[in-house]
Design a protein around this motif. Sequence first.
Motif, PDB file in Angstrom:
ATOM      1  N   THR A 152      11.882  -2.897   4.153  1.00 56.34           N
ATOM      2  CA  THR A 152      11.186  -3.027   2.870  1.00 56.34           C
ATOM      3  C   THR A 152      11.901  -2.190   1.805  1.00 56.34           C
ATOM      4  O   THR A 152      12.815  -1.425   2.108  1.00 56.34           O
ATOM      5  N   GLU A 161       3.902 -14.096   6.748  1.00 55.16           N
ATOM      6  CA  GLU A 161       3.220 -12.931   6.202  1.00 55.16           C
ATOM      7  C   GLU A 161       3.748 -11.665   6.867  1.00 55.16           C
ATOM      8  O   GLU A 161       4.048 -11.654   8.065  1.00 55.16           O
ATOM      9  N   HIS A 200       3.101  -5.166   5.638  1.00 53.97           N
ATOM     10  CA  HIS A 200       3.057  -4.339   4.442  1.00 53.97           C
ATOM     11  C   HIS A 200       3.864  -5.005   3.334  1.00 53.97           C
ATOM     12  O   HIS A 200       4.578  -5.972   3.571  1.00 53.97           O
ATOM     13  N   SER A 201       3.790  -4.425   2.157  1.00 51.31           N
ATOM     14  CA  SER A 201       4.539  -4.950   1.020  1.00 51.31           C
ATOM     15  C   SER A 201       6.040  -4.865   1.260  1.00 51.31           C
ATOM     16  O   SER A 201       6.546  -3.827   1.724  1.00 51.31           O
ATOM     17  N   ASN A 216       8.045  -4.572  -0.974  1.00 50.65           N
ATOM     18  CA  ASN A 216       8.529  -3.641  -1.980  1.00 50.65           C
ATOM     19  C   ASN A 216       8.510  -2.189  -1.493  1.00 50.65           C
ATOM     20  O   ASN A 216       9.022  -1.310  -2.187  1.00 50.65           O
ATOM     21  N   GLU A 238       3.422   1.640  -0.409  1.00 49.76           N
ATOM     22  CA  GLU A 238       2.146   0.941  -0.553  1.00 49.76           C
ATOM     23  C   GLU A 238       1.034   1.659   0.190  1.00 49.76           C
ATOM     24  O   GLU A 238      -0.074   1.835  -0.327  1.00 49.76           O
ATOM     25  N   ASP A 284      -7.370  -3.601   5.282  1.00 52.72           N
ATOM     26  CA  ASP A 284      -5.939  -3.918   5.318  1.00 52.72           C
ATOM     27  C   ASP A 284      -5.647  -5.128   6.199  1.00 52.72           C
ATOM     28  O   ASP A 284      -4.685  -5.124   6.972  1.00 52.72           O
ATOM     29  N   TYR A 303      -5.531  -3.707  -0.982  1.00 49.08           N
ATOM     30  CA  TYR A 303      -4.417  -4.099  -1.850  1.00 49.08           C
ATOM     31  C   TYR A 303      -4.732  -5.363  -2.637  1.00 49.08           C
ATOM     32  O   TYR A 303      -4.114  -5.647  -3.662  1.00 49.08           O
ATOM     33  N   SER A 304      -5.682  -6.163  -2.173  1.00 48.27           N
ATOM     34  CA  SER A 304      -6.007  -7.422  -2.844  1.00 48.27           C
ATOM     35  C   SER A 304      -6.780  -7.171  -4.133  1.00 48.27           C
ATOM     36  O   SER A 304      -7.644  -6.291  -4.186  1.00 48.27           O
ATOM     37  N   GLY A 325       5.273  -3.926  -7.118  1.00 52.68           N
ATOM     38  CA  GLY A 325       5.240  -5.338  -6.757  1.00 52.68           C
ATOM     39  C   GLY A 325       3.894  -5.997  -6.938  1.00 52.68           C
ATOM     40  O   GLY A 325       3.783  -7.220  -6.839  1.00 52.68           O
ATOM     41  N   LYS A 326       2.841  -5.197  -7.193  1.00 52.64           N
ATOM     42  CA  LYS A 326       1.505  -5.753  -7.410  1.00 52.64           C
ATOM     43  C   LYS A 326       0.931  -5.185  -8.698  1.00 52.64           C
ATOM     44  O   LYS A 326       0.979  -3.981  -8.928  1.00 52.64           O
TER      45      LYS A 326
END
Length: 223
Positions: free
Chosen positions: A8, A22, A25-26, A28, A33, A154, A186-187, A211-212
Amino acid sequence: MQRKIINTGDGSKTLFVPEMDEQYHSVNGALTESRYVYLERGYLCSKAINPVVLEIGFGTGLNALITALHSNSLQKPTTYITLEKYPITPNEMEKLNYGDLISADAQQVFTKLHKVPWNIKTSITPYFNLLKIKADVTTFSFTDLPPADVIYFDAFGPDKQPEMWDELIFKTLFEHSAANSILVTYSAKGEIRRRLERSGYLTERLPGPPGKRQMLRAAKPSD
């Protein structure tokens, strides 16, 4: 479930599930994160003296690791309960580099988190007790667990694993959490926020990790 180790953006590794397209984790930055969403916006914001943390999705154990390290440095007795249906393998655990990026002590804690038995509460450090439960969250009864002060939600994304984001799950978590508890995820999807609010939570959108654009934090009122 087949998984691949991927890199990442911050140099930390995570797992990728090809059949779901999927990652855990991100891309990014897995470590970035985890620290930002769960530690800084969740655990460190709790006013509980001896917090109970409930994690939905143990995954790689990264969230548990950073929480264990901070509970020890803060000398804050913490009980950490986590549910996971598909534990990672010892081989996968050994290929993750979180300890290498943090410290030698972190690597020892990370290894212990994974090697302690499931379904038995175990002391990881003088200030961190872990209970890993191998279970399906969608059918699990939370009745015998202590009320949570902090919830790390998560699970895989709502579009990849919609059953994990069902409103009934949020209502169950609300009922089995302490007054003034917080839930972080995170959503930031509007429908997820509405489900949390219909479950009784007060929600707020916060700036997201790299990234979010945004993330969600929800609070359970004291009355």
